[in-house]
Design a protein around this motif. Structure first.
Motif, PDB file in Angstrom:
ATOM      1  N   GLN A  42       0.832  -1.205   0.000  1.00 21.17           N
ATOM      2  CA  GLN A  42       0.000   0.000   0.000  1.00 21.17           C
ATOM      3  C   GLN A  42       0.864   1.250   0.000  1.00 21.17           C
ATOM      4  OE1 GLN A  42      -3.485  -0.345  -0.034  1.00 21.17           O
ATOM      5  NE2 GLN A  42      -2.938  -2.494  -0.280  1.00 21.17           N
TER       6      GLN A  42
ATOM      7  N   GLY B   1     -10.918  11.309  -8.946  1.00 20.64           N
ATOM      8  CA  GLY B   1     -10.964  10.287  -7.934  1.00 20.64           C
ATOM      9  C   GLY B   1     -10.736  10.868  -6.547  1.00 20.64           C
ATOM     10  N   VAL B   4      -4.827  10.049  -4.648  1.00 20.80           N
ATOM     11  CA  VAL B   4      -3.782  10.066  -5.657  1.00 20.80           C
ATOM     12  C   VAL B   4      -3.696   8.690  -6.310  1.00 20.80           C
ATOM     13  CG1 VAL B   4      -1.318  10.409  -6.068  1.00 20.80           C
ATOM     14  CG2 VAL B   4      -2.490  11.777  -4.317  1.00 20.80           C
ATOM     15  N   SER B   5      -3.650   8.660  -7.617  1.00 25.84           N
ATOM     16  CA  SER B   5      -3.515   7.373  -8.306  1.00 25.84           C
ATOM     17  C   SER B   5      -2.221   7.362  -9.106  1.00 25.84           C
ATOM     18  CB  SER B   5      -4.719   7.101  -9.212  1.00 25.84           C
ATOM     19  OG  SER B   5      -4.843   8.102 -10.196  1.00 25.84           O
ATOM     20  N   GLN B   6      -1.667   6.162  -9.249  1.00 31.21           N
ATOM     21  CA  GLN B   6      -0.423   5.984  -9.975  1.00 31.21           C
ATOM     22  C   GLN B   6      -0.539   4.775 -10.885  1.00 31.21           C
ATOM     23  OE1 GLN B   6       2.255   6.776  -6.100  1.00 31.21           O
ATOM     24  NE2 GLN B   6       3.460   6.659  -7.979  1.00 31.21           N
ATOM     25  N   SER B   7       0.143   4.871 -12.017  1.00 33.94           N
ATOM     26  CA  SER B   7       0.169   3.725 -12.925  1.00 33.94           C
ATOM     27  C   SER B   7       1.517   3.654 -13.636  1.00 33.94           C
ATOM     28  CB  SER B   7      -0.976   3.843 -13.943  1.00 33.94           C
ATOM     29  OG  SER B   7      -0.826   5.013 -14.735  1.00 33.94           O
ATOM     30  N   SER B   9       1.040  -0.116 -11.552  1.00 37.26           N
ATOM     31  CA  SER B   9       1.332  -0.468 -10.164  1.00 37.26           C
ATOM     32  C   SER B   9       2.649  -1.232 -10.073  1.00 37.26           C
ATOM     33  CB  SER B   9       0.196  -1.300  -9.569  1.00 37.26           C
ATOM     34  OG  SER B   9      -0.048  -2.436 -10.366  1.00 37.26           O
ATOM     35  N   CYS B  23       1.390   9.791 -12.571  1.00 37.83           N
ATOM     36  CA  CYS B  23       0.732  10.156 -11.311  1.00 37.83           C
ATOM     37  C   CYS B  23      -0.437  11.093 -11.596  1.00 37.83           C
ATOM     38  CB  CYS B  23       1.724  10.846 -10.379  1.00 37.83           C
ATOM     39  SG  CYS B  23       0.963  11.563  -8.896  1.00 37.83           S
ATOM     40  N   ASP B  24      -1.602  10.747 -11.043  1.00 34.45           N
ATOM     41  CA  ASP B  24      -2.771  11.619 -11.090  1.00 34.45           C
ATOM     42  C   ASP B  24      -3.021  12.161  -9.690  1.00 34.45           C
ATOM     43  OD1 ASP B  24      -3.607   9.616 -13.520  1.00 34.45           O
ATOM     44  OD2 ASP B  24      -4.524  11.596 -13.711  1.00 34.45           O
ATOM     45  N   GLY B 105       0.042   8.390  -3.173  1.00 33.28           N
ATOM     46  CA  GLY B 105      -0.530   7.339  -3.983  1.00 33.28           C
ATOM     47  C   GLY B 105       0.021   5.984  -3.562  1.00 33.28           C
ATOM     48  N   PRO B 106      -0.466   4.911  -4.214  1.00 26.96           N
ATOM     49  CA  PRO B 106      -0.034   3.557  -3.840  1.00 26.96           C
ATOM     50  C   PRO B 106       1.353   3.197  -4.343  1.00 26.96           C
ATOM     51  CG  PRO B 106      -1.585   3.464  -5.650  1.00 26.96           C
ATOM     52  CD  PRO B 106      -1.517   4.900  -5.241  1.00 26.96           C
ATOM     53  N   THR B 108       4.444   2.955  -7.640  1.00 29.37           N
ATOM     54  CA  THR B 108       4.786   2.064  -8.749  1.00 29.37           C
ATOM     55  C   THR B 108       6.047   1.315  -8.354  1.00 29.37           C
ATOM     56  OG1 THR B 108       3.844   3.457 -10.488  1.00 29.37           O
ATOM     57  CG2 THR B 108       5.562   1.891 -11.131  1.00 29.37           C
TER      58      THR B 108
END
Lengths: 114, 113
Positions: A42, B1, B4-7, B9, B23-24, B105-106, B108
């Motif tokens: 996480q 959202g 924070v989102s990341q792609s 993962s 990163c969003d 965020g989670p 990468t």
């Protein structure tokens, strides 16, 4: 330069027992202080923060921390640990003034035994 | 959202290849940060964006690392000619303003073979 020291790399505690994680910082002014928790796989979740005022800060999940300027410390405590508290805990200092980054300690891994 | 989102993962790449991490940030957050977390270590600051100001690149470890941000939205971190020592978790954070609480965020997880 600001820096953070977490003296304990790993702590094992029994479920239901109390927990204290140590954090010492070096900073030229009154710091902003944070504790974050990171569960496996996480991102970091903010537990609590200290900006000013009351030196005893309450956070989420039953955690609290006390800012002691004389000891340059910001220790995290929980009276009774739950198995779900097993995670890695990071203390951080900043941002402040023109230094916007957070400086993190190396982290303390908490293992909870049944 | 909501956060924070990341792609992606996870990203596995071969030594010498280029990678892009995305990163969003949280909508409305003007400040965005990239950090690197090597195995068993705390987070190292890489770069900071605040609105339309010039980014603070003081934490970038080499000229193989670069980052961009479009306005107050998405950011991409690019690592060129990846090396094995680049293997780490790359975390993005955003905050309302420069000295406000950073939300992460989670991450990468980058593995360079």
């Amino acid at each position: 330069a600001q820096s953070v020291t977490q003296p304990d790399i790993h702590i094992t505690v029994s479920e239901g027992a109390s927990l204290e994680l140590r954090c010492n910082y070096s900073y030229g002014a009154t710091p902003y202080l944070f504790w974050y928790v990171q569960s496996p796989g996480q991102g970091l979740q903010l537990l609590l923060k200290y900006f000013s005022g009351d030196t005893l800060v309450q956070g989420i999940k039953g955690f609290e921390a006390e800012f002691k300027r004389s000891q340059s410390s910001f220790n995290l405590r929980k009276p009774s640990v739950h198995w779900s508290d097993a995670a890695e805990y990071f203390c951080a200092v900043g941002p402040h003034s023109n230094d916007y980054k957070l400086s993190f300690g190396a982290g303390t891994t908490v293992t909870v035994r049944a | 959202g909501a956060g924070v989102s990341q792609s992606p993962s996870n990203k596995v790449t071969e030594k010498g290849k280029d990678v892009e991490l995305r990163c969003d940030p949280i909508s409305g957050h003007t400040a965005l940060y990239w950090y690197r977390q090597r195995l068993g270590q705390g987070l190292e600051f890489l770069i900071y964006f605040q609105g339309n100001s010039a980014p603070d690149k003081s934490g970038l470890p080499s000229d193989r690392f670069s980052a961009e941000r479009t306005g107050e939205s998405v950011s991409t971190l690019t690592i060129q000619r990846t090396q094995q020592e680049d293997s780490a978790v790359y975390l993005c954070a955003s905050s309302l303003g420069a000295t406000d609480t950073q939300y992460f965020g989670p991450g990468t997880r980058l593995t360079v073979l």
